[in-house]
Structures are given as C-alpha cells and as structure tokens.
Design a protein around this motif. Structure first.
Motif, PDB file in Angstrom:
ATOM      1  N   TYR B 347       0.854  -1.196   0.000  1.00 23.68           N
ATOM      2  CA  TYR B 347       0.000   0.000   0.000  1.00 23.68           C
ATOM      3  C   TYR B 347       0.885   1.239   0.000  1.00 23.68           C
ATOM      4  O   TYR B 347       1.891   1.284   0.726  1.00 23.68           O
ATOM      5  CB  TYR B 347      -0.920  -0.015   1.228  1.00 23.68           C
ATOM      6  CG  TYR B 347      -1.847  -1.213   1.187  1.00 23.68           C
ATOM      7  CD1 TYR B 347      -3.113  -1.097   0.594  1.00 23.68           C
ATOM      8  CD2 TYR B 347      -1.435  -2.448   1.679  1.00 23.68           C
ATOM      9  CE1 TYR B 347      -3.933  -2.205   0.507  1.00 23.68           C
ATOM     10  CE2 TYR B 347      -2.247  -3.563   1.581  1.00 23.68           C
ATOM     11  CZ  TYR B 347      -3.508  -3.442   1.004  1.00 23.68           C
ATOM     12  OH  TYR B 347      -4.310  -4.532   0.893  1.00 23.68           O
ATOM     13  N   VAL B 348       0.520   2.209  -0.824  1.00 22.91           N
ATOM     14  CA  VAL B 348       1.355   3.418  -0.912  1.00 22.91           C
ATOM     15  C   VAL B 348       0.508   4.670  -0.753  1.00 22.91           C
ATOM     16  O   VAL B 348      -0.675   4.696  -1.097  1.00 22.91           O
ATOM     17  CB  VAL B 348       2.097   3.489  -2.277  1.00 22.91           C
ATOM     18  CG1 VAL B 348       3.134   2.391  -2.407  1.00 22.91           C
ATOM     19  CG2 VAL B 348       1.125   3.450  -3.450  1.00 22.91           C
ATOM     20  N   TYR B 349       1.130   5.708  -0.164  1.00 20.06           N
ATOM     21  CA  TYR B 349       0.522   7.036  -0.145  1.00 20.06           C
ATOM     22  C   TYR B 349       1.648   8.072  -0.077  1.00 20.06           C
ATOM     23  O   TYR B 349       2.773   7.745   0.316  1.00 20.06           O
ATOM     24  CB  TYR B 349      -0.475   7.192   1.010  1.00 20.06           C
ATOM     25  CG  TYR B 349       0.095   6.995   2.389  1.00 20.06           C
ATOM     26  CD1 TYR B 349       0.676   8.069   3.079  1.00 20.06           C
ATOM     27  CD2 TYR B 349       0.043   5.743   3.005  1.00 20.06           C
ATOM     28  CE1 TYR B 349       1.199   7.870   4.344  1.00 20.06           C
ATOM     29  CE2 TYR B 349       0.575   5.550   4.271  1.00 20.06           C
ATOM     30  CZ  TYR B 349       1.152   6.614   4.932  1.00 20.06           C
ATOM     31  OH  TYR B 349       1.678   6.432   6.176  1.00 20.06           O
ATOM     32  N   PRO B 350       1.359   9.310  -0.462  1.00 21.37           N
ATOM     33  CA  PRO B 350       2.413  10.324  -0.481  1.00 21.37           C
ATOM     34  C   PRO B 350       2.759  10.821   0.908  1.00 21.37           C
ATOM     35  O   PRO B 350       1.885  10.928   1.762  1.00 21.37           O
ATOM     36  CB  PRO B 350       1.814  11.469  -1.310  1.00 21.37           C
ATOM     37  CG  PRO B 350       0.382  11.179  -1.477  1.00 21.37           C
ATOM     38  CD  PRO B 350       0.082   9.807  -1.006  1.00 21.37           C
ATOM     39  N   LYS B 351       4.054  11.130   1.117  1.00 23.12           N
ATOM     40  CA  LYS B 351       4.467  11.789   2.354  1.00 23.12           C
ATOM     41  C   LYS B 351       3.825  13.175   2.361  1.00 23.12           C
ATOM     42  O   LYS B 351       3.844  13.877   1.343  1.00 23.12           O
ATOM     43  CB  LYS B 351       5.984  11.936   2.400  1.00 23.12           C
ATOM     44  CG  LYS B 351       6.697  10.625   2.645  1.00 23.12           C
ATOM     45  CD  LYS B 351       8.209  10.827   2.655  1.00 23.12           C
ATOM     46  CE  LYS B 351       8.895   9.471   2.828  1.00 23.12           C
ATOM     47  NZ  LYS B 351      10.310   9.518   2.471  1.00 23.12           N
ATOM     48  N   ALA B 352       3.291  13.570   3.502  1.00 25.36           N
ATOM     49  CA  ALA B 352       2.452  14.768   3.565  1.00 25.36           C
ATOM     50  C   ALA B 352       3.117  16.027   3.007  1.00 25.36           C
ATOM     51  O   ALA B 352       2.519  16.781   2.269  1.00 25.36           O
ATOM     52  CB  ALA B 352       1.999  14.996   4.993  1.00 25.36           C
ATOM     53  N   GLN B 353       4.395  16.269   3.344  1.00 23.65           N
ATOM     54  CA  GLN B 353       5.016  17.529   2.908  1.00 23.65           C
ATOM     55  C   GLN B 353       5.516  17.481   1.464  1.00 23.65           C
ATOM     56  O   GLN B 353       5.978  18.472   0.945  1.00 23.65           O
ATOM     57  CB  GLN B 353       6.199  17.891   3.819  1.00 23.65           C
ATOM     58  CG  GLN B 353       5.813  18.356   5.206  1.00 23.65           C
ATOM     59  CD  GLN B 353       5.473  17.164   6.100  1.00 23.65           C
ATOM     60  OE1 GLN B 353       6.059  16.080   5.949  1.00 23.65           O
ATOM     61  NE2 GLN B 353       4.508  17.346   6.988  1.00 23.65           N
TER      62      GLN B 353
END
Lengths: 413, 366
Positions: B347-353
């Motif tokens: 599962y992947v998601y972008p780092k917030a900053q």
C-alpha cells in the motif's frame, strides 16, 4: 541486436564488410585508400562490387537523418553525393554496441580541395573553387536548404571545362525549409567565410599554398560572389515601358549564368510607364540540359557551354546554320566529338572524363595553332595531346584523399 | 556581457496557423546559464535561433543588454554559436586554431595573442599553445574548439544541442566542462537540449517549453520541488513523478483508502477529482492496508536502495502521463534492506510535505 541495413537498392555484398570492428581498425586490404581530410568523424573508403564507397561512422539517428537528407537533395536535383545505405545495430566483438555507419557512393572524377592543392596548381585555383562553391550555395539556398557547415572540406569538386563544379558532401547539419530567411543565408555565408579562411590558412601553415594572396582576402570572395549571383537571380528590376527589350536581356543574362527562368512576374504601374519584373529561377543547368536534348551527352554546365560553342562553330564552318539543329548536332557528335574522345587510349581513360578531355583538346588546339601561326587539323592535335599532355596528369577517377590528418573528437580514455 | 530579454517574442512559420513560439517572455540575467528544454517540436531551437538572428521574429521583441536586436543581422548581434564546427586544422598550432577567426575579423596581432593566452589559461591549454592539435588528447581538442568561441568574447554564447553527436562518455565529460567553464567566464549563455538531465545538471535556470508555449522558467530545484503544472511535473525528474487521478471532496483526496489533505482550491475548483503527484522518493510504503493497493511487477535493485514498479489493483485508477497508451507503472524508491518481493501486494501514499496537487482539467498546480 541484429545488424540492420537501410538502403534503396541494397547490395548483399555490403553485409560481408567487417561491421563488428570499429571503422578505425578496419584492415587495410579492404580499404580503397587510406582515409584523409579534416573530419570530426572516422571516414574510410572501400571497394565493393566494382564501386568505391565512403563509410562514415556516426550515431544512428544522425546517420539516418543525413541519409534521408541526401536522398531529398538528390530528389531536388541538387548536386550532392549519393547516399547508399545506413548500417546500424552494430555490435563489436566484445559485445559492446558500435556507432552506425552512413555509406555514400564515391563521386567519380571528383576531387577534394586538398588533393587539388597537392598538384602543382594553375594560378587562381582557390578563386575558381570558391566560385564553384558560391554557385552551389546559391542553388542550395534557392531551394531552401540551410547547410550550417559550409566549407571546402565538406565539398567535392569536379573539373568543368577549366572551372569547377561543386558537390555537397556533408549534410549532417543541414535543414530543408520552404524558404530561408536572410538571417539564415547570412549565417551560412559567415560560416563559409570563416571555414574557407581557416582551411586556406591551414594549407598555408602546411606549406601547401603556393599563391601569394592572403587567405582572408581570398575567403572574402565567397561573400562577394554569392551576393552578386543571388542579386542577379532574385532581384526585382524596374524598367521603363519604352525599354521592353530589357526583359529579354534579363532572361539572357540568367541563361548565360546557367540558370533557367520558370516564371517572370511582370507588373506595370498604374499609368503604364514602367514595368517591374522579378524572375523566378528554377534550376541551373541551362546549357547542360540543352546539350543533353541535342546530343544525349550528360555533362556539366561549363563543359556543355564549351561543347555547344564548338557545335556552333561547326555549324557555321560547314555552312549549315539554317538546318535543323538536332541533325547538325548528330553529325557534330559523329565527326568531331567522338573521334576526339575515342582518341584516348584505354590505359589513359582514368585520367579525365571524356568531356573534360574534349575541352582540353580544344585548348590544346588553340595553343598549337598559336605556336604554328596557322590552323592545325584536329587529328594532329589529339595525337599530340595524348602523347605529350595527358600522360603527365594524375588519375582522377578515384582520388580519395591526400596526406593530411583525421582529427575526430574522442573521449579521453 | 549582457542581459537577454525575450519580450512577447513570437514566430509563426509561413503556412502555419499556430505559432511555433508563442509570446515568449524570459528575462535572462547577466552571466546566467539558461537552458531551453522540451520535447521535439516545442520551439526551443526556434527560440534560440530567434535570438541568434536566424529566424524572423513575427511579433514582440528581443533585447541583448539595452539594444533591441529584433531586426539585426546575426553578425551584428555580438553572439557566438558554439560548437557549430569542431574541425581542427592539423597544420596550424593550437594558438592559431583558437585565434584565426579573430584574424578574419581584422583584430590586430597583439590583441589576438592576448586573448588567446587568456583563453588558454582558462582552458588549461597554455603549455600546448605552440603544439599541433594532433599532439593533444581528445578532451584537450574539445577545449581548443571551445577556445575558438571564447576568444571572440561575445556578449552571449548560444549552444544548440552541442553534445548530440558525441558518444555517451564524451557527452558527460563535455557537459561538466561546459558548465564549469561558463561559470568561470561568466558569459551569459543560452543552451538548448531535449534532455532534462542535461538541463537539470547544467542550468542556473531552466525554461521548459511545450507546443511553443513557456510552461515554467525557474531554477532546477524549483522546477523539481514546485512544478507549475502537470506537464512540468511529468517532464522533470527521472524516474518521473507518479501522477494519479483520485476522487476529492471537502475531506481531502482519497489515495486508495488513505485520505490526504489537499489545498482548499483543490476542493473548490468544482471537479470531483484531482491529480496527486508524488515523486518515487516521497512514497510511504506499507503492508497494513493503508493507501493505494499495488501489485509489484518489477524490482530494480540499486544497492543502497531499490525502485519498485507496481500496478494499482483497482483497475479504475489510472496514472497520468507517458507518451504512449501503455499502462504506466507506479514507481517507488524503497530502502535496499527492506524491498518488497516481486508479485507481492503493498500500500502506498504520499508523504504529507512532499505531495503535489493538480487540476485535472487545466493541469495547473493547486
């Protein structure tokens, strides 16, 4: 990766060449001559199926682009070398990929400028070469070709009745447009001037330049010759309505320069007292086309001019001016031209092309007549020329280069 | 030395309806190294040639320093096209090879010698000046060719894909040389390339063009960190940024089952979707059902880290970009010590900053 051959009429023998070896290391026994000339790339000449081919090692996409460009130039009837094939997908014996090769046909009887300078030169050779290059550049520009690397090194020369005809050799940097801007033409001219000066200075430094004139002065000539020719071929001219003969005069002038006129745009001003005319020049080769039509001989422009003059003389001398010119031309060919060119023994045919031999024999006749103070029969002239002049000339059918160096830019190892 | 200004500069080729260069505006600083980059047909070479005087300008103006050069001929502009001709003359010394163009221009001998010596010093060629080019190494020959342009001391250097006919090794070598030389000389330089790596490594600033229109003009860092639109985001960076079209609402954007906060404009722009961009090195990767589910197709080990290439399990999720119709993989850079195996699900998601959000309609950054 498999070896890939792109060619209009592929010659299977091409596949027998040692494509797995870098061009620089090809064995001498397959080379037609050692490579020479100033070049950014490795270039070699080989003999294959009875012809001489020039092979240049360059990157695949550039090789393909240049191959297509040369094909386009040929299609547009511009004088350039004939592209033969692109060989790509080469892999070395060590498994490393090798650059592609562009293969062109060697232009018979053509001479690199360095070869011309290595012969004992007639005075004014540099200017005659530059004049030929100016004609080539004007023709290319009229067609919309922007060369980008105009130089004597990128041009081959063929003898043309004492003058030279120039052929484009390297189209790597060239582009075809609908029309060139003045800036593009000026840029090509500036490149030409700098390169020619550099090339002549190099010959000077190598002790090969026998002429006294300063290379920079000589190089200026490309600019002046080009400008004169361009103006004559393209300038609009306004003439008075009472001077209509000048329309015809303009066409004659253009024909004399060897160019044919496709259209002549003529506009009169409102009160009809003056005429503005602007020629659209299509092609050079006015005389060579006329000679081809009359005799079937395919020769260069100045040679054709010379031959046509001789044909006129023949027609006057035999009192046949009123007759059909094709019939006269046929007789002239059989009675004058062919006996002269057939007079060259087989072992000397590689010296010069037939039309150039004919031109030289006519020159020789003039010298002999002047010395003798009377006319000399053509047969005697031919015998004297073949015995005393022709044997001293170098073979020019396949002059591939002279002793200069190749300086490709290569990575430090 | 001088500034260069493209002021609404436009070029329309005869017979074309659309401009090849459309109202180009760039202000180039004195001494700056500006790279024009973009895919083929984007107008980068045409722009350079407008500056060189080789293409007519149909609208707007071009300035070099405080001179309007729009209608000047090429040789009156005091610019030098570098690497037009690599040929070195074998019988001439290195000094003559560098200085002969000045002789043609009528510069006197003493001045030529002075400029050649100065250039030689910069190029580390002083001790070779009296030798013939044959005695030089490949790299030194390259520098002699550069010297030829330097001695002319033009206001601006222009370079149009100067490395395109060199082999890969020489290309990297020369790239570094040109960049460091330009910095030492401080001459304003405009450089054209189609290669974004070349642009990123060489330029003080990059101007990215597409279809004749300037997309963004900024430092390499700014282009990388804050791409102005989808095109810039996809063009700059290798491997390219992942660009995923995802549903958006006032709560944020749904990256699989992971909600990411997006700027207010992202929600207010009216559409139900946004494009979220995340660079391979800015991807959080987990196995605990948080984010967009991927199946790993390919693993590329690089030692310290690795790139994994995956396909979203949800067939409705599509990745933006790529020139062809092939499905584009999602790329993530992962620690070399914990690389998910090929075939596994992650599962992947972008780092917030480190997330970029774009309007899917206009392509603009939100």
């Amino acid at each position: 990766m498999a070896l890939e051959l792109t060619a209009a009429r592929p010659d299977p023998a091409l596949l027998d060449l040692p494509w797995r070896i870098p061009l620089e290391e090809w064995p001498e026994d397959i080379l037609a001559a050692l490579p020479r000339g100033i070049s950014r790339h490795v270039v070699r000449f080989v003999r294959l199926s009875g012809r001489v081919l020039a092979i240049k090692e360059i990157k695949d996409d550039i090789a393909r682009r240049e191959y297509e460009m040369l094909r386009n130039l040929r299609r547009l009837h511009l004088p350039s070398v004939e592209p033969f094939a692109v060989v790509s997908g080469r892999v070395g014996l060590d498994g490393e990929p090798l650059d592609a090769c562009l293969v062109t046909r060697h232009l018979q009887y053509s001479l690199p400028y360095r070869a011309l300078y290595s012969q004992s030169l007639r005075k004014g050779t540099a200017t005659r070469l530059i004049d030929a290059l100016a004609v080539l550049l004007v023709r290319l520009h009229l067609t919309g070709f922007w060369w980008g690397d105009v130089s004597l090194s990128n041009t081959l020369f063929r003898r043309d009745a004492g003058a030279f005809a120039a052929y484009l050799v390297d189209a790597e940097t060239g582009e075809l447009r609908n029309r060139l801007s003045d800036g593009q033409r000026e840029h090509d001219l500036e490149i030409a001037r700098v390169n020619i000066a550099g090339e002549l200075m190099d010959l000077d430094a190598g002790g090969l330049l026998q002429e006294e004139r300063d290379p920079v002065d000589v190089s200026e000539r490309i600019v002046t010759r080009y400008r004169e020719l361009w103006a004559e071929l393209t300038n609009a001219e306004t003439i008075d309505d009472t001077e209509r003969w000048r329309v015809d005069d303009r066409i004659r002038r253009l024909n004399k320069l060897g160019f044919d006129v496709d259209e002549l745009e003529i506009t009169t001003d409102i009160d009809g007292t003056s005429i503005r005319l602007q020629p659209k020049v299509v092609d050079s080769g006015h005389h060579s086309r006329r000679l081809l039509r009359l005799t079937g001989l395919d020769v260069r422009e100045n040679q054709a001019r010379r031959l046509l003059n001789d044909l006129e003389v023949y027609s006057a001398a035999t009192g046949r001016q009123g007759e059909d010119e094709e019939i006269i031309a046929h007789d002239w060919l059989a009675q004058v031209y062919e006996p002269v060119t057939r007079g060259v023994p087989r072992d000397l045919v590689a010296k010069l092309e037939p039309a150039e031999v004919f031109h030289e024999v006519l020159e020789h006749r003039w010298y002999m007549a002047e010395r003798a103070q009377h006319d000399v029969p053509i047969r005697e002239v031919v015998d004297d020329y073949v015995a005393n002049v022709l044997p001293g000339k170098p073979d020019e059918r396949a002059v591939l280069g002279v002793d200069t160096e190749e300086l490709p830019v290569i990575a430090d190892r | 030395m001088a500034t260069v200004k493209f002021d609404e500069a436009t070029r329309i080729y005869p017979g074309n309806d659309t401009p090849s260069v459309d109202k180009l505006n760039i202000d180039i600083q004195d001494g700056e190294f500006l790279v024009l980059v973009g895919p083929s047909g984007c107008g980068k070479s045409t722009s350079l040639r407008m500056l060189a005087g080789l293409e007519e300008v149909n609208g707007g103006k071009i300035w070099i320093g405080d001179r309007d050069v729009t209608d000047l001929s090429p040789k009156d502009r005091d610019v030098a096209m570098v690497f037009q001709n690599y040929a070195l003359y074998p019988h001439m010394t290195v000094a003559d090879n560098m200085g002969f163009a000045l002789k043609i221009a009528g510069v006197d001998k003493g001045e030529i010698r002075k400029r050649v010596e100065e250039a030689a010093k910069i190029l580390d060629l002083t001790q070779y000046l009296e030798r013939k080019p044959k005695a030089l190494s490949g790299g030194q020959r390259q520098r002699v060719a550069m010297g030829r342009a330097i001695v002319r001391s033009p206001q601006v250097f222009l370079m149009d894909e100067p490395l395109s006919n060199l082999d890969a090794k020489l290309r990297v070598q020369t790239r570094t040389q040109i960049a460091s030389l330009q910095r030492r000389l401080g001459v304003t330089t405009v450089y054209v390339t189609h290669d974004q790596v070349e642009a990123m490594t060489m330029g003080d600033r990059i101007a990215l063009l597409k279809d004749g229109v300037l997309q963004q003009c900024a430092t390499p860092r700014e282009m990388y960190d804050n791409p102005a639109n989808l095109f810039v985001a996809g063009f700059i960076g290798s491997p390219a940024m992942n660009l995923v079209t995802v549903p958006a609402s006032s709560d944020g954007a749904k990256f699989g089952n992971h909600t990411v906060t997006i700027p207010r404009e992202g929600v207010e722009h009216g559409g139900s979707h946004v494009v979220v961009g995340v660079r391979p090195e800015d991807v959080e990767i987990t196995t605990n059902n948080d984010g967009l589910e991927l199946t790993i197709d390919v693993v590329e080990e690089l030692g310290a880290d690795a790139y994994v290439y995956g396909t979203p399990t949800d067939g409705d999720i599509s990745l933006v970009g790529g020139d062809d119709n092939l499905a584009k993989p999602f790329i993530a850079r992962v620690d070399g010590r914990s690389v998910p195996p090929k075939g596994s699900k992650v599962y992947v998601y972008p780092k917030a900053q480190h997330m970029h959000v774009f309007d899917p309609e206009s392509g603009k950054r939100l």
